[in-house]
Design an enzyme around this catalytic site. Structure first.
Site, PDB file in Angstrom:
ATOM      1  N   ASN A 140       0.827  -1.222   0.000  1.00  0.00           N
ATOM      2  CA  ASN A 140       0.000   0.000   0.000  1.00  0.00           C
ATOM      3  C   ASN A 140       0.856   1.265   0.000  1.00  0.00           C
ATOM      4  OD1 ASN A 140       0.960   0.169   2.589  1.00  0.00           O
ATOM      5  ND2 ASN A 140      -1.036   0.061   3.605  1.00  0.00           N
TER       6      ASN A 140
ATOM      7  N   TYR B  63       2.193  -6.190  19.268  1.00  0.00           N
ATOM      8  CA  TYR B  63       2.850  -6.600  18.014  1.00  0.00           C
ATOM      9  C   TYR B  63       3.057  -8.121  18.022  1.00  0.00           C
ATOM     10  CZ  TYR B  63       6.633  -7.581  14.766  1.00  0.00           C
ATOM     11  OH  TYR B  63       7.409  -8.142  13.786  1.00  0.00           O
TER      12      TYR B  63
ATOM     13  N   PHE C 213      14.603 -12.829  14.337  1.00  0.00           N
ATOM     14  CA  PHE C 213      15.169 -12.075  15.444  1.00  0.00           C
ATOM     15  C   PHE C 213      15.473 -10.680  14.867  1.00  0.00           C
ATOM     16  CE2 PHE C 213      15.289 -14.924  19.096  1.00  0.00           C
ATOM     17  CZ  PHE C 213      14.604 -15.969  18.516  1.00  0.00           C
TER      18      PHE C 213
ATOM     19  N   ARG D 245      13.339   1.603  27.244  1.00  0.00           N
ATOM     20  CA  ARG D 245      12.168   1.689  26.362  1.00  0.00           C
ATOM     21  C   ARG D 245      11.196   0.596  26.805  1.00  0.00           C
ATOM     22  NH1 ARG D 245      13.262   0.857  20.002  1.00  0.00           N
ATOM     23  NH2 ARG D 245      13.445  -1.301  20.666  1.00  0.00           N
TER      24      ARG D 245
HETATM   25  N1  UDP Z   1      18.022   0.773  21.009  1.00  0.00           N
HETATM   26  C1  UDP Z   1      18.706   1.842  21.572  1.00  0.00           C
HETATM   27  N2  UDP Z   1      18.664   3.047  20.916  1.00  0.00           N
HETATM   28  C2  UDP Z   1      17.977   3.240  19.757  1.00  0.00           C
HETATM   29  C3  UDP Z   1      17.294   2.148  19.190  1.00  0.00           C
HETATM   30  C4  UDP Z   1      17.331   0.932  19.853  1.00  0.00           C
HETATM   31  O1  UDP Z   1      19.337   1.708  22.624  1.00  0.00           O
HETATM   32  O2  UDP Z   1      17.977   4.368  19.231  1.00  0.00           O
HETATM   33  C5  UDP Z   1      18.073  -0.555  21.666  1.00  0.00           C
HETATM   34  C6  UDP Z   1      16.710  -1.114  22.049  1.00  0.00           C
HETATM   35  O3  UDP Z   1      16.356  -0.696  23.355  1.00  0.00           O
HETATM   36  C7  UDP Z   1      16.944  -2.622  21.948  1.00  0.00           C
HETATM   37  C8  UDP Z   1      17.995  -2.765  20.854  1.00  0.00           C
HETATM   38  O4  UDP Z   1      18.597  -1.462  20.727  1.00  0.00           O
HETATM   39  O5  UDP Z   1      17.496  -3.101  23.154  1.00  0.00           O
HETATM   40  C9  UDP Z   1      17.417  -3.166  19.522  1.00  0.00           C
HETATM   41  O6  UDP Z   1      16.312  -2.334  19.225  1.00  0.00           O
HETATM   42  P1  UDP Z   1      15.633  -2.251  17.786  1.00  0.00           P
HETATM   43  O7  UDP Z   1      14.583  -1.193  17.857  1.00  0.00           O
HETATM   44  O8  UDP Z   1      16.689  -2.103  16.751  1.00  0.00           O
HETATM   45  O9  UDP Z   1      14.994  -3.675  17.576  1.00  0.00           O
HETATM   46  P2  UDP Z   1      13.924  -4.521  18.468  1.00  0.00           P
HETATM   47  O10 UDP Z   1      14.778  -5.353  19.403  1.00  0.00           O
HETATM   48  O11 UDP Z   1      13.013  -3.579  19.149  1.00  0.00           O
HETATM   49  O12 UDP Z   1      13.230  -5.367  17.464  1.00  0.00           O
END
Ligand code: UDP
Length: 332
Positions: free
Chosen positions: A31, A145, A173, A286
């Protein structure tokens, strides 16, 4: 013809290139909300690629693509995939990821298409009870999600029993890197992922990179993830499709490298690849981030004969090359 939903997005487009290079005919259904028309145009130059603009939430759109093309199998990527957003807006995730897929499966039943490879996720496991995580690990997602994808896995098993639709669920992963020839790469208008965020902070001086929490129970206090290269991941989809064609049975596979890197380790590799110091700030955790996630992917290696070839350093090098290409697109 192979239908690729979400083929204008990050992982879908790399899978499209993999299939194009094997002389497969594909039709991309997207889309273009998160995918990019520029990506489709790049793919069209490489081989037999059709594009159909449509939305999974609209069954007429899906029936439209099945009416127009003779679809033999589906690889289904189209989805929303941001954990944080899913916590704030769960309906968006269930409507698109779950009900959208239901529309797709119903259309497959109607048009007698019996094979689908599905992008599932390690987020269906939730907080790990043990690592590395194998496919038998309990599935207790801790965010919408993960739940929206787990629901699809279950629906697919039911559609196998009821209608004989065979599905391979691939539980990804973390995914990293870009096309080795820098034709395509990771391109999210709102970027939340670790590696592109580190790299963008170098290009855009006002976007300082932030580490989300350094007091996790890990070796250096930052979260550990398993980063699989996007081209290796694309190859796994090709192998999964070949497996479906040969064995005609449903199954599920983890896709990861069996290795984990902490946020700080990834950051250090980025500094090494770029050969420069990068500014960083530690901020709060987060929501919804488990401390450690990494895969036992021996099942995919043994059964699909999948051999991930690229290292995390390879992925970061390619991601960096792509960031510089992307900069030229964005500045246009
Ligand atoms: N992370 C971070 N800073 C950022 C983005 C991600 O410290 O700007 C950390 C996040 O908390 C996680 C890891 O990097 O522990 C991977 O995050 P990402 O969003 O890349 O992938 P996810 O694990 O959420 O699929």
């Amino acid at each position: 013809m192979i239908l690729i939903t979400g083929g204008a997005g990050y992982i879908g487009s790399h899978c499209a290139i993999n299939l194009i290079e094997k002389n497969k005919e594909i039709v991309i259904f997207d889309n273009l909300e998160l995918g990019h028309i520029e990506t489709v145009e790049t793919l069209k130059k490489l081989g037999k690629v059709e594009f159909y603009k449509g939305d999974l939430r609209n069954i007429e759109d899906i029936e439209g693509v099945f009416n127009k093309y003779k679809i033999d199998a589906v690889i289904h990527f189209a989805a929303y995939a941001l954990v944080g957003e899913s916590v704030i807006n769960p309906a968006k995730y269930y409507r698109n990821n779950t009900f959208g897929t239901l529309n797709l499966l119903d259309t497959m039943v109607k048009f007698n298409v019996k094979k689908i490879v599905f992008s599932s996720t390690c987020a269906t496991y939730g907080e790990p009870k043990y690592t590395p995580i194998d496919e038998n690990h309990p599935q207790n997602p801790i965010n919408p999600y993960g739940s929206s994808k787990l629901a699809v896995e279950k629906i697919m098993n039911d559609y196998d029993r009821a209608y004989g639709i065979k599905s391979i669920k691939l539980r990804y992963f973390n995914v990293a890197g870009a096309d080795s020839k820098s034709r395509i790469g990771e391109w999210h208008n709102i970027e939340t992922h670790l590696i592109p965020n580190i790299l963008k902070s170098v290009i855009k001086k006002d976007q300082k990179f932030k580490i989300f929490g350094d007091d996790y129970n890990t070796k250096d206090g930052t979260c550990i993830r398993d980063y699989v290269n996007v081209e290796d991941l694309a190859q796994a989809h090709f192998l999964a499709l070949s497996y479906l064609e040969k064995e005609n049975k449903s199954d599920v596979f983890n896709l990861g490298t069996q290795d984990g890197q902490s946020v700080k380790e990834i950051f250090a590799i980025c500094e090494e690849v770029l050969n420069q110091k990068i500014e960083v700030e530690i901020t709060k955790k987060r929501e919804g981030d488990p401390a450690i996630l990494y895969a036992d992917s021996s099942k995919a290696r043994n059964i699909l004969k999948w051999v991930p070839e690229k290292t995390i350093k390879d992925s970061i090098k390619k991601a960096w090359e792509w960031e510089r290409v992307l900069k030229t697109y964005v500045e246009k």
